[in-house]
Design a protein around this motif. Structure first.
Motif, PDB file in Angstrom:
ATOM      1  N   ALA A 171       0.859  -1.182   0.000  1.00 17.93           N
ATOM      2  CA  ALA A 171       0.000   0.000   0.000  1.00 17.93           C
ATOM      3  C   ALA A 171       0.894   1.231   0.000  1.00 17.93           C
ATOM      4  O   ALA A 171       1.837   1.321   0.797  1.00 17.93           O
ATOM      5  CB  ALA A 171      -0.911   0.012   1.227  1.00 17.93           C
ATOM      6  N   SER A 172       0.605   2.165  -0.895  1.00 17.75           N
ATOM      7  CA  SER A 172       1.422   3.372  -1.040  1.00 17.75           C
ATOM      8  C   SER A 172       0.740   4.565  -0.369  1.00 17.75           C
ATOM      9  O   SER A 172      -0.417   4.871  -0.671  1.00 17.75           O
ATOM     10  CB  SER A 172       1.671   3.677  -2.520  1.00 17.75           C
ATOM     11  OG  SER A 172       2.526   2.709  -3.088  1.00 17.75           O
ATOM     12  N   VAL A 173       1.487   5.227   0.502  1.00 11.69           N
ATOM     13  CA  VAL A 173       0.967   6.359   1.274  1.00 11.69           C
ATOM     14  C   VAL A 173       1.778   7.597   0.892  1.00 11.69           C
ATOM     15  O   VAL A 173       2.958   7.689   1.250  1.00 11.69           O
ATOM     16  CB  VAL A 173       1.079   6.095   2.787  1.00 11.69           C
ATOM     17  CG1 VAL A 173       0.439   7.231   3.581  1.00 11.69           C
ATOM     18  CG2 VAL A 173       0.441   4.753   3.157  1.00 11.69           C
ATOM     19  N   PRO A 174       1.195   8.554   0.179  1.00 14.70           N
ATOM     20  CA  PRO A 174       1.944   9.736  -0.281  1.00 14.70           C
ATOM     21  C   PRO A 174       2.135  10.767   0.842  1.00 14.70           C
ATOM     22  O   PRO A 174       1.456  11.791   0.912  1.00 14.70           O
ATOM     23  CB  PRO A 174       1.071  10.299  -1.417  1.00 14.70           C
ATOM     24  CG  PRO A 174       0.086   9.215  -1.742  1.00 14.70           C
ATOM     25  CD  PRO A 174      -0.138   8.495  -0.455  1.00 14.70           C
ATOM     26  N   VAL A 175       3.086  10.498   1.717  1.00 18.40           N
ATOM     27  CA  VAL A 175       3.278  11.336   2.898  1.00 18.40           C
ATOM     28  C   VAL A 175       3.682  12.766   2.535  1.00 18.40           C
ATOM     29  O   VAL A 175       3.291  13.725   3.214  1.00 18.40           O
ATOM     30  CB  VAL A 175       4.327  10.710   3.838  1.00 18.40           C
ATOM     31  CG1 VAL A 175       3.783   9.452   4.488  1.00 18.40           C
ATOM     32  CG2 VAL A 175       5.630  10.416   3.103  1.00 18.40           C
ATOM     33  N   GLY A 176       4.447  12.921   1.473  1.00 16.49           N
ATOM     34  CA  GLY A 176       4.868  14.266   1.077  1.00 16.49           C
ATOM     35  C   GLY A 176       3.703  15.121   0.608  1.00 16.49           C
ATOM     36  O   GLY A 176       3.616  16.311   0.933  1.00 16.49           O
ATOM     37  N   LEU A 177       2.782  14.520  -0.154  1.00 14.40           N
ATOM     38  CA  LEU A 177       1.599  15.259  -0.599  1.00 14.40           C
ATOM     39  C   LEU A 177       0.730  15.653   0.578  1.00 14.40           C
ATOM     40  O   LEU A 177       0.177  16.764   0.624  1.00 14.40           O
ATOM     41  CB  LEU A 177       0.790  14.409  -1.580  1.00 14.40           C
ATOM     42  CG  LEU A 177       1.469  14.012  -2.887  1.00 14.40           C
ATOM     43  CD1 LEU A 177       0.527  13.172  -3.736  1.00 14.40           C
ATOM     44  CD2 LEU A 177       1.906  15.254  -3.660  1.00 14.40           C
ATOM     45  N   LEU A 178       0.606  14.750   1.556  1.00 15.44           N
ATOM     46  CA  LEU A 178      -0.197  15.041   2.736  1.00 15.44           C
ATOM     47  C   LEU A 178       0.395  16.208   3.515  1.00 15.44           C
ATOM     48  O   LEU A 178      -0.328  17.137   3.921  1.00 15.44           O
ATOM     49  CB  LEU A 178      -0.285  13.797   3.611  1.00 15.44           C
ATOM     50  CG  LEU A 178      -1.228  13.898   4.805  1.00 15.44           C
ATOM     51  CD1 LEU A 178      -2.672  14.025   4.362  1.00 15.44           C
ATOM     52  CD2 LEU A 178      -1.061  12.681   5.721  1.00 15.44           C
ATOM     53  N   ASP A 179       1.694  16.181   3.737  1.00 12.40           N
ATOM     54  CA  ASP A 179       2.338  17.284   4.461  1.00 12.40           C
ATOM     55  C   ASP A 179       2.143  18.615   3.746  1.00 12.40           C
ATOM     56  O   ASP A 179       1.850  19.642   4.380  1.00 12.40           O
ATOM     57  CB  ASP A 179       3.832  17.006   4.635  1.00 12.40           C
ATOM     58  CG  ASP A 179       4.143  16.215   5.895  1.00 12.40           C
ATOM     59  OD1 ASP A 179       3.252  16.087   6.746  1.00 12.40           O
ATOM     60  OD2 ASP A 179       5.276  15.732   6.011  1.00 12.40           O
ATOM     61  N   ALA A 180       2.311  18.626   2.441  1.00 10.47           N
ATOM     62  CA  ALA A 180       2.203  19.870   1.681  1.00 10.47           C
ATOM     63  C   ALA A 180       0.801  20.461   1.797  1.00 10.47           C
ATOM     64  O   ALA A 180       0.631  21.675   2.005  1.00 10.47           O
ATOM     65  CB  ALA A 180       2.572  19.635   0.225  1.00 10.47           C
ATOM     66  N   GLU A 181      -0.218  19.617   1.674  1.00 13.09           N
ATOM     67  CA  GLU A 181      -1.594  20.114   1.751  1.00 13.09           C
ATOM     68  C   GLU A 181      -1.935  20.596   3.155  1.00 13.09           C
ATOM     69  O   GLU A 181      -2.550  21.657   3.336  1.00 13.09           O
ATOM     70  CB  GLU A 181      -2.561  19.010   1.320  1.00 13.09           C
ATOM     71  CG  GLU A 181      -4.028  19.393   1.393  1.00 13.09           C
ATOM     72  CD  GLU A 181      -4.388  20.577   0.513  1.00 13.09           C
ATOM     73  OE1 GLU A 181      -5.367  21.294   0.854  1.00 13.09           O
ATOM     74  OE2 GLU A 181      -3.712  20.796  -0.507  1.00 13.09           O
ATOM     75  N   VAL A 182      -1.535  19.839   4.169  1.00 13.46           N
ATOM     76  CA  VAL A 182      -1.821  20.250   5.554  1.00 13.46           C
ATOM     77  C   VAL A 182      -1.084  21.538   5.889  1.00 13.46           C
ATOM     78  O   VAL A 182      -1.644  22.443   6.529  1.00 13.46           O
ATOM     79  CB  VAL A 182      -1.456  19.119   6.534  1.00 13.46           C
ATOM     80  CG1 VAL A 182      -1.476  19.621   7.974  1.00 13.46           C
ATOM     81  CG2 VAL A 182      -2.427  17.949   6.371  1.00 13.46           C
ATOM     82  N   ASN A 183       0.156  21.668   5.454  1.00 16.18           N
ATOM     83  CA  ASN A 183       0.899  22.909   5.713  1.00 16.18           C
ATOM     84  C   ASN A 183       0.208  24.102   5.078  1.00 16.18           C
ATOM     85  O   ASN A 183       0.154  25.192   5.667  1.00 16.18           O
ATOM     86  CB  ASN A 183       2.330  22.784   5.184  1.00 16.18           C
ATOM     87  CG  ASN A 183       3.195  21.868   6.032  1.00 16.18           C
ATOM     88  OD1 ASN A 183       2.809  21.461   7.127  1.00 16.18           O
ATOM     89  ND2 ASN A 183       4.359  21.524   5.532  1.00 16.18           N
ATOM     90  N   ASP A 184      -0.326  23.928   3.876  1.00 18.92           N
ATOM     91  CA  ASP A 184      -1.065  25.028   3.231  1.00 18.92           C
ATOM     92  C   ASP A 184      -2.281  25.419   4.046  1.00 18.92           C
ATOM     93  O   ASP A 184      -2.598  26.613   4.193  1.00 18.92           O
ATOM     94  CB  ASP A 184      -1.499  24.612   1.821  1.00 18.92           C
ATOM     95  CG  ASP A 184      -0.358  24.627   0.825  1.00 18.92           C
ATOM     96  OD1 ASP A 184       0.711  25.185   1.158  1.00 18.92           O
ATOM     97  OD2 ASP A 184      -0.522  24.065  -0.278  1.00 18.92           O
ATOM     98  N   ARG A 185      -2.969  24.436   4.592  1.00 16.79           N
ATOM     99  CA  ARG A 185      -4.162  24.735   5.388  1.00 16.79           C
ATOM    100  C   ARG A 185      -3.805  25.390   6.717  1.00 16.79           C
ATOM    101  O   ARG A 185      -4.544  26.248   7.213  1.00 16.79           O
ATOM    102  CB  ARG A 185      -4.978  23.461   5.595  1.00 16.79           C
ATOM    103  CG  ARG A 185      -5.506  22.887   4.291  1.00 16.79           C
ATOM    104  CD  ARG A 185      -6.444  21.720   4.480  1.00 16.79           C
ATOM    105  NE  ARG A 185      -6.862  21.200   3.172  1.00 16.79           N
ATOM    106  CZ  ARG A 185      -8.058  20.675   2.910  1.00 16.79           C
ATOM    107  NH1 ARG A 185      -8.965  20.585   3.877  1.00 16.79           N
ATOM    108  NH2 ARG A 185      -8.352  20.237   1.695  1.00 16.79           N
ATOM    109  N   LEU A 186      -2.678  24.997   7.274  1.00 15.65           N
ATOM    110  CA  LEU A 186      -2.237  25.647   8.511  1.00 15.65           C
ATOM    111  C   LEU A 186      -1.899  27.118   8.276  1.00 15.65           C
ATOM    112  O   LEU A 186      -2.111  27.967   9.151  1.00 15.65           O
ATOM    113  CB  LEU A 186      -1.014  24.927   9.088  1.00 15.65           C
ATOM    114  CG  LEU A 186      -1.278  23.553   9.711  1.00 15.65           C
ATOM    115  CD1 LEU A 186       0.044  22.859  10.019  1.00 15.65           C
ATOM    116  CD2 LEU A 186      -2.109  23.683  10.996  1.00 15.65           C
ATOM    117  N   ALA A 187      -1.383  27.427   7.105  1.00 16.16           N
ATOM    118  CA  ALA A 187      -1.036  28.817   6.795  1.00 16.16           C
ATOM    119  C   ALA A 187      -2.267  29.708   6.749  1.00 16.16           C
ATOM    120  O   ALA A 187      -2.164  30.930   6.905  1.00 16.16           O
ATOM    121  CB  ALA A 187      -0.298  28.879   5.465  1.00 16.16           C
TER     122      ALA A 187
END
Length: 322
Positions: A171-187
């Motif tokens: 199973a592939s988990v795109p951790v980098g994409l998740l971090d990028a999207e969450v960081n944008d929402r935190l901003a």
């Protein structure tokens, strides 16, 4: 050609039970990317984006010795089905069978998005003896569903008398994409800057730790004992879209990291591996995810958004195989 520090990093990761995989594009895929046999021997797999069957065959052949040495657990090449059929289980299965036939190599993995239709197709693929990489897993809940489909497919394969040892599933988990999207929402949440700063770059590792724990718990069940006794190997976890920071932060047994050569070189320069970071780290993960929720980042919404966005991007970039 890899630098000596990068080669050392790959050896260190392998010693911790982490399988290094290479991420490649159509123009810079595995054949021709590496020049020394010693470098190829350190890689446990490769991920193609839109490679044609001939390119995939060459990649499979490049990793063939790794496949043989590991008795089929490593040396795999992941190839996607057409993303435009991600919500059609029958079409996914037909495309998976076509890929297996066209490539004609036992070390190919068919990559399927973890949509509801994709999970149904995954079960059917495993029942038919087709190895699968289930992609775009953005939540713990979806991973639970992946494991349920995995166990059902393997049970059917066992009932059909298929050899379970070569039947690999990851199973592939795109951790980098998740971090990028969450960081944008935190901003977008300036009211609590200190907490938001603390929460940055935590989502990917927190999800990985949670999923790792889920797998450990599910592999303690009775049905897995039956499958293991019949020769099945544990389902793998691949962390994808990794940055150099993730390479040292996602270390755990029977996992893999999919990275570009550039990310490997950058991570080697950091040289900060600190042993297993996933085992028994689920409580820290829950605290990190709770903090994100308290800041208004709804992880279920993030997962749904990323699945739709990535499928849309993949559809747009898709090039039909000849």
């Amino acid at each position: 050609m890899m630098s000596e520090p990068a080669i050392t990093l790959l050896k260190q990761l392998a010693a911790e039970g982490v399988s290094p995989w290479l991420a490649g594009s159509d123009t810079q895929f595995l054949p021709g990317t590496l020049y020394r046999p010693a470098e190829t021997a350190l890689l446990h797999g490769a991920v193609a984006s839109n490679a044609d069957p001939e390119t995939v065959r060459r990649a499979c052949d490049t990793l063939w010795e790794t496949y043989l040495r590991s008795e089929g657990r490593h040396g795999r090449v992941s190839v996607p089905v057409d993303p435009r059929i991600a919500h059609d289980a029958e079409a996914i299965l037909a495309d998976a069978r076509s890929i297996q036939t066209e490539v004609g190599r036992p070390n190919v993995l068919v990559r399927i998005a973890a949509t509801p239709a994709g999970l149904a197709a995954m079960e059917n693929c495993l029942a038919l003896g087709i190895a699968v990489d289930t992609d775009l897993v953005f939540s713990a809940e979806r991973y639970e569903e992946v494991l349920t489909s995995y166990l059902a497919g393997m049970e059917r394969a066992l009932a059909a008398g298929r050899a379970l040892g070569p039947l690999v599933a990851v199973a592939s988990v795109p951790v980098g994409l998740l971090d990028a999207e969450v960081n944008d929402r935190l901003a977008d949440r300036p009211g609590r800057p200190a907490l938001a700063a603390r929460a940055r770059d935590t989502a990917g590792v927190a999800l990985a730790r949670t999923i790792y724990r889920i797998r450990e718990e599910r592999l303690g069940g009775n049905w897995w004992r039956v499958l293991r006794a019949a020769g099945a190997v544990p389902p793998g976890l691949l962390w994808t879209a990794v940055t150099p920071r993730h390479i040292s932060g996602l270390v755990g047994s029977n996992t893999g990291q999919v990275a570009t050569l550039e990310a490997l070189e950058s991570a080697a320069a950091l040289s900060d591996l600190r042993g297993d970071t996933l085992l028994n780290a689920h409580e820290d993960a829950h605290r990190d995810l709770d903090l994100l929720e308290s800041l208004g980042v709804r992880m279920a919404d993030v997962a749904a958004f990323l699945e739709a966005a990535e499928l849309g991007r993949l559809r747009e970039s898709w090039i039909l195989r000849p």
